[in-house]
Structures are given as C-alpha cells and as structure tokens.
Design a protein around this motif. Structure first.
Motif, mmCIF file in Angstrom:
data_model
loop_
_atom_site.group_PDB
_atom_site.id
_atom_site.type_symbol
_atom_site.label_atom_id
_atom_site.label_comp_id
_atom_site.label_asym_id
_atom_site.label_seq_id
_atom_site.Cartn_x
_atom_site.Cartn_y
_atom_site.Cartn_z
ATOM 1 N N VAL A 72 0.855 -1.189 0.000
ATOM 2 C CA VAL A 72 0.000 0.000 0.000
ATOM 3 C C VAL A 72 0.886 1.232 0.000
ATOM 4 N N ALA A 73 0.587 2.175 -0.872
ATOM 5 C CA ALA A 73 1.341 3.430 -0.958
ATOM 6 C C ALA A 73 0.367 4.594 -1.014
ATOM 7 N N GLY A 74 0.509 5.537 -0.091
ATOM 8 C CA GLY A 74 -0.361 6.707 -0.083
ATOM 9 C C GLY A 74 -1.825 6.388 0.117
ATOM 10 N N GLY A 75 -2.126 5.294 0.830
ATOM 11 C CA GLY A 75 -3.505 4.905 1.055
ATOM 12 C C GLY A 75 -4.122 4.122 -0.084
ATOM 13 N N THR A 76 -3.346 3.828 -1.129
ATOM 14 C CA THR A 76 -3.839 3.098 -2.295
ATOM 15 C C THR A 76 -3.136 1.761 -2.408
ATOM 16 N N VAL A 77 -3.897 0.705 -2.649
ATOM 17 C CA VAL A 77 -3.318 -0.625 -2.823
ATOM 18 C C VAL A 77 -2.618 -0.677 -4.172
ATOM 19 N N VAL A 78 -1.319 -0.917 -4.153
ATOM 20 C CA VAL A 78 -0.538 -0.977 -5.393
ATOM 21 C C VAL A 78 -0.192 -2.409 -5.778
ATOM 22 N N ASP A 79 -0.370 -3.354 -4.870
ATOM 23 C CA ASP A 79 -0.124 -4.768 -5.152
ATOM 24 C C ASP A 79 -1.255 -5.555 -4.496
ATOM 25 N N ILE A 80 -2.298 -5.854 -5.283
ATOM 26 C CA ILE A 80 -3.497 -6.479 -4.729
ATOM 27 C C ILE A 80 -3.192 -7.871 -4.180
ATOM 28 N N ALA A 81 -2.465 -8.683 -4.950
ATOM 29 C CA ALA A 81 -2.169 -10.047 -4.520
ATOM 30 C C ALA A 81 -1.383 -10.065 -3.213
ATOM 31 N N MET A 82 -0.383 -9.199 -3.098
ATOM 32 C CA MET A 82 0.422 -9.165 -1.879
ATOM 33 C C MET A 82 -0.391 -8.636 -0.701
ATOM 34 N N ALA A 83 -1.256 -7.644 -0.959
ATOM 35 C CA ALA A 83 -2.102 -7.114 0.113
ATOM 36 C C ALA A 83 -3.035 -8.203 0.646
ATOM 37 N N GLN A 84 -3.572 -9.034 -0.251
ATOM 38 C CA GLN A 84 -4.444 -10.122 0.180
ATOM 39 C C GLN A 84 -3.679 -11.146 1.016
ATOM 40 N N ARG A 85 -2.487 -11.502 0.569
ATOM 41 C CA ARG A 85 -1.688 -12.477 1.326
ATOM 42 C C ARG A 85 -1.311 -11.931 2.697
ATOM 43 N N MET A 86 -0.968 -10.648 2.745
ATOM 44 C CA MET A 86 -0.620 -10.028 4.019
ATOM 45 C C MET A 86 -1.812 -10.036 4.971
ATOM 46 N N LEU A 87 -3.000 -9.665 4.467
ATOM 47 C CA LEU A 87 -4.191 -9.623 5.305
ATOM 48 C C LEU A 87 -4.568 -11.008 5.816
ATOM 49 N N ARG A 88 -4.428 -12.027 4.964
ATOM 50 C CA ARG A 88 -4.751 -13.380 5.413
ATOM 51 C C ARG A 88 -3.896 -13.789 6.606
ATOM 52 N N LEU A 89 -2.613 -13.463 6.543
ATOM 53 C CA LEU A 89 -1.721 -13.821 7.647
ATOM 54 C C LEU A 89 -1.989 -12.970 8.885
ATOM 55 N N LEU A 90 -2.332 -11.696 8.690
ATOM 56 C CA LEU A 90 -2.607 -10.841 9.839
ATOM 57 C C LEU A 90 -3.902 -11.231 10.543
ATOM 58 N N LEU A 91 -4.908 -11.629 9.759
ATOM 59 C CA LEU A 91 -6.191 -11.993 10.354
ATOM 60 C C LEU A 91 -6.129 -13.325 11.091
ATOM 61 N N GLY A 92 -5.306 -14.259 10.604
ATOM 62 C CA GLY A 92 -5.144 -15.524 11.303
ATOM 63 C C GLY A 92 -6.208 -16.545 10.944
ATOM 64 N N ASN A 93 -5.954 -17.775 11.343
ATOM 65 C CA ASN A 93 -6.836 -18.887 10.998
ATOM 66 C C ASN A 93 -8.165 -18.844 11.743
ATOM 67 N N LYS A 94 -8.154 -18.354 12.974
ATOM 68 C CA LYS A 94 -9.368 -18.378 13.785
ATOM 69 C C LYS A 94 -10.485 -17.575 13.138
ATOM 70 N N LEU A 95 -10.171 -16.364 12.651
ATOM 71 C CA LEU A 95 -11.181 -15.517 12.037
ATOM 72 C C LEU A 95 -11.667 -16.122 10.725
ATOM 73 N N ARG A 96 -10.753 -16.687 9.945
ATOM 74 C CA ARG A 96 -11.151 -17.277 8.672
ATOM 75 C C ARG A 96 -12.072 -18.486 8.890
ATOM 76 N N ARG A 97 -11.827 -19.284 9.934
ATOM 77 C CA ARG A 97 -12.706 -20.408 10.224
ATOM 78 C C ARG A 97 -14.096 -19.923 10.624
ATOM 79 N N ALA A 98 -14.147 -18.811 11.376
ATOM 80 C CA ALA A 98 -15.446 -18.242 11.765
ATOM 81 C C ALA A 98 -16.229 -17.800 10.537
ATOM 82 N N TRP A 99 -15.545 -17.240 9.546
ATOM 83 C CA TRP A 99 -16.216 -16.823 8.326
ATOM 84 C C TRP A 99 -16.752 -18.020 7.550
ATOM 85 N N ARG A 100 -16.036 -19.160 7.584
ATOM 86 C CA ARG A 100 -16.473 -20.322 6.817
ATOM 87 C C ARG A 100 -17.744 -20.930 7.404
ATOM 88 N N ARG A 101 -17.999 -20.723 8.699
ATOM 89 C CA ARG A 101 -19.193 -21.269 9.326
ATOM 90 C C ARG A 101 -20.420 -20.395 9.101
#
Length: 342
Positions: A72-101
């Motif tokens: 992210v640069a200047g509040g704008t996502v400049v690398d969508i794929a990397m931003a998604q991978r970063m968010l997945r790791l920051l959110l953790g498995n517990k939250l993602r499992r809650a979303w799947r239910r």
C-alpha cells in the motif's frame, strides 16, 4: 462517494489499509489487527515469510533473496495479490474459520478522499479476494472525523487534518459531507527524510530510518530536548559506526520546513469555504488525527499560524478504523432536519 449508513450496518468487518499500518475492526469485537503494512518475501520461492511488525524489523537487514515490500502506498493498494496475502496472515486462521461457518460477510474499507476509480477498485478487489461478498467504500476523512468524536452530521463546520505516512489531507465537513478538501504530499516519511538529510549535512552521519521515530519523542519532550540527544549511525566518509550529540533546535528547524506545506493546504481549503463555516472554526478549531499527528511541533506550528485552537485526537492513529467501526455498530445517526411548519 456517498455513504449509506444502512448498508454499513450490514457489514461485519472494517479495514483501514494505510501506507504505514493496517487496522481491522470486527463488529461486536473491536480492533483485532493493528500492524505495519509490511511483508517480507522470499524471492526464490515466492513465499511470504513474515508480515507486520516482524517484517518491518527486517527492513535494511535482509539478505539478497529476501525482499521487504509495502503493498500500500499513499492509502492506495498498489499490489493487490500481496495485500491479500498479508491480510490473510494478519487476520489468522481463527477468524477465517469463523467466516467459513457463516455466510460470507460484507466489509467496509477506508479509501482516500481523492481516490480515482482504479484505486477504489483495487481496495474492493483486495477484500473481495478474502471472501467478502460486498465491499462498501468510505471516505477516510469522514471515518476519521467520526472516530475523533466530531459532530460531522450537524450543520456546523468541523476541520480535520489527517496526517499519514506519505500524505496529509485537510478538510472541512458539514452535514455529513465534505465541503472542501486538499491533499499535500507531506507526512511522517517526509519529516523522517528531513531529519536524515539534516544529520547528513550537519554531522556527516547516516541515520537508519527506524532510528528517526525514537528521536521524535525527544523533540516533543521539552525536558529531554534541553538535555540534547545522542544518535548512532554510520559515518559518511569512513563507513564506520559513530555517535554524535545533536542540536535539538537545529533538527526542529529542519522539520518545520516541510510542515509549512500543511499550512498552504489549510489556507486553500479555507478560501473555498463559505464565510459562515469559517466563522465556526474560530471557536471549534482544528482536529489533528492520523498516525503522524503527533509529529513534534506540528500542533504548535498550526496554532501559531492560524490563531485557532488545535487539538490532537486521543488515539490519532486508529481514528479512521474506530470511526468506521462506529458506523458498523450503528452508533452514528444521520441528522434529522425539523419539518417546516405549514
């Protein structure tokens, strides 16, 4: 962009993707992520080996096959794929499992006031890739004003200065909308660069970027500043480690130069506002928010130049995501105009 409070109440998660830090608010839970927007990648395998604070500590200390990136640069996502991978790791498995239910959630994300359609689409695709069935875009200025506790829904002027890592936004709001806004490319990184250049020119010392922020604490404390400050860096000529005792006042003068750009933005915004709104600001003053709102001398500079009160938000860095979270929780109500008597 228009904001529908009704649609925002259907969202379950709020995200503030900043150039410096990423913050995530979960409905009925609160702030669950507050980490630097940084990822460390192994260029040989393409694997993300660290995100957040751990990845930030790697900056300038990695071998050739590890690269530290900021999606992210200047509040704008400049690398969508990397931003998604970063968010997945920051959110953790517990939250993602809650979303799947549960059914896929709706999400809200902050975007800069002057974001173009491409930047808005990048923010939407980033959260859609995480499983959000719908993504609502909210102006960062309005979300931050709500997080600061400003009465943005009333027919009264409120001025907010949001100081980010790379840019500063200045806006006057009334009746839940932005009357006038201006952006300048001055932020925490600009001030850090000014400090580094000053030490290079005055002391022939190269200061690591991560050593600048602790120096801000010394500059902002009058008692510590009177004692001076010792910094450690690399000698420009010899390349060896060296420590110097710096002149705090000289560093303060170096910082004031880039901060004057914010004054120009404030003047430009006030010139575009009706006189009645400008008169409101004489009593209410200016609210400082954003991760760089606590830059040493910024509030004093604005107070002296404008002659109006300048206040710093209680938690300036998280105001945007807290304001967005308040909208999700239904704590913000639109101002109801009294019906005319017929």
């Amino acid at each position: 962009m228009s904001i529908s409070l009704e649609r925002l109440r259907r969202c379950s998660i709020a995200v503030d993707l900043g150039a410096s830090r990423t913050r995530v608010y979960l409905k009925r839970t609160g702030l669950i992520v507050d980490e630097p927007t940084v990822a460390a990648v192994n260029t040989r395998t393409g694997a993300v080996i660290a995100v957040g604070a751990f990845a930030e500590r790697m900056t300038g200390r990695t071998p050739d096959h590890i690269r530290v990136v900021r999606p992210v640069a200047g509040g704008t996502v400049v690398d969508i794929a990397m931003a998604q991978r970063m968010l997945r790791l920051l959110l953790g498995n517990k939250l993602r499992r809650a979303w799947r239910r549960k059914p896929l959630p709706s999400a809200a994300v902050c975007v800069p006031h002057d974001a173009d359609p491409l930047a808005q689409r990048a923010a939407m695709e980033t959260l859609a890739g995480l499983g959000a069935k719908r993504v609502e875009l909210v102006d960062t200025l309005i979300a931050t004003a709500v997080g600061c506790g400003l009465p943005v829904e009333r027919p009264e002027a409120t001025m907010i200065v949001v100081c980010g890592a790379a840019t500063t936004h200045v806006a006057v709001l009334s009746l839940g909308s932005i009357v006038a806004a201006e952006r300048v490319p001055v932020g925490g990184e600009t001030v850090d660069h000014a400090v580094i250049q000053h030490l290079r020119n005055a002391h022939a010392l190269m200061l690591p970027t991560q050593a600048v922020r602790p120096l801000h604490l010394v500059l902002g404390d009058t008692a510590l500043a009177s004692l001076g400050a010792e910094v450690h860096g690399r000698d420009v000529a010899t390349g060896l480690a060296r420590s110097v005792q710096i002149d705090v006042e000289g560093v303060r003068n170096a910082i004031r130069t880039p901060l004057t750009g914010i004054l120009d933005a404030i003047s430009a915004v006030l010139r575009r506002c009706p006189p009645d709104l400008v008169a409101d600001l004489a009593d209410r003053g200016i609210m400082l928010a954003g991760g760089s709102a606590v830059l040493p001398g910024l509030d004093t500079l604005l107070r002296e130049a404008t002659g109006v009160p300048v206040n710093i938000a209680d938690n300036p860095g998280v105001c945007a995501v807290e304001g967005l979270g308040a909208m999700l929780e239904g704590k913000v109500q639109p101002h109801v105009l009294s019906s005319a008597i017929t």
